[in-house]
Design a protein around this motif. Structure first.
Motif: not given
Length: 269
Positions: A169-183
């Motif tokens: 599940g840590c890969s999903w956390i890193t995904f949302f860390i990158a997705a939030a500023p991208s959005l």
């Protein structure tokens, strides 16, 4: 003489009476001024009290206002990234917290039982203890009758599986860390496009039009960066717990191999 004195005293009495009247008027004016000042102070205190009462929900209202001003569509995506990312973080924190045990105490109990020849008791202890350390020890005790090389190979392979479970599940956390500023940056670009569209429609570069578009752009960026920072904090905390459990697993593996080695030497002897 009496008449003369009367004429002399009369102007003096009139002057004293006039002075007394002036003093009375001055005192009344000062009192009125003081009352006005007190009224002004009371009004200011009342305004401060009202502001204090409203301040309880001021941050909540300001946050809601900024959320709406930042284009509710993209701000909702940023908020969704925060909620889902926090859900993964909380799940990992709970799982890792339940996996932590007193590894040194467990290894002492296992060593005492194996040394006493109670291998089945050591296995039962590992089965009844939660966490990856106990699971690895149980896997090693299952192959205690085999060679040390096979035991070490089995423990290493099973340890890799347990380490993968810790990082699940840590890969999903890193995904949302990158997705939030991208959005947030995407909202920034769209806000700039909206500003230029409004300028084109108005046919004039108005500071109000430009400011409104820039405001939407900057708000989405700010919220995206804030979400990324919050998730990054929890992610680093999760990594620290994973590193702690991994070090416990490695240390326990070495201790278990030593215990099994002593058991084999004693039985062969």
């Amino acid at each position: 003489m009496a008449i003369t004195g009367l004429f002399v005293l009369t102007p003096m009495a009139v002057a004293q009476e006039k002075q007394a009247q002036d003093t009375t008027q001055t005192a009344m004016q000062q009192a009125e001024t003081g009352d006005s000042a007190m009224a002004l102070v009371d009004a200011e205190l009342g305004a401060d009290d009202a502001a204090t009462e409203d301040g309880g929900g001021g941050f909540h209202r300001a946050l809601k206002t900024k959320f709406v001003e930042g284009s509710a569509g993209f701000m909702s995506l940023v908020a969704l990234a925060l909620v889902i990312g926090l859900a993964f973080c909380i799940e990992r924190i709970i799982y890792l917290s339940l996996s932590e045990i007193n590894a040194k105490r467990l290894m002492q109990d296992i060593d005492a039982r194996v040394e006493a020849g109670d291998v089945e008791g050591a296995k039962t202890l590992c089965r009844e203890t939660r966490g990856p350390v106990a699971s690895i020890c149980y896997q090693g005790l299952l192959h205690i009758s085999e060679s040390i090389d096979n035991i070490e190979r089995s423990i290493t392979s099973y340890g890799s599986v347990q380490a993968a479970n810790l990082e699940k599940g840590c890969s999903w956390i890193t995904f949302f860390i990158a997705a939030a500023p991208s959005l947030g940056f995407l909202g920034t670009v769209i806000g700039m496009v909206m500003a230029f569209d409004q300028i084109q429609s108005a046919g004039d570069i108005s500071p109000t039009i430009v400011a409104s578009g820039m405001k939407v752009a900057l708000i989405t960026t700010i919220f995206g960066i804030i979400v990324a920072l919050v998730l990054q904090f929890f992610y680093n905390y999760i990594l620290s717990k994973i590193e702690h459990l991994t070090s416990q697993m490695e240390e326990s593996t070495i201790t278990l191999l030593d215990t099994i080695m002593k058991y084999k030497l004693r039985n062969n002897g």
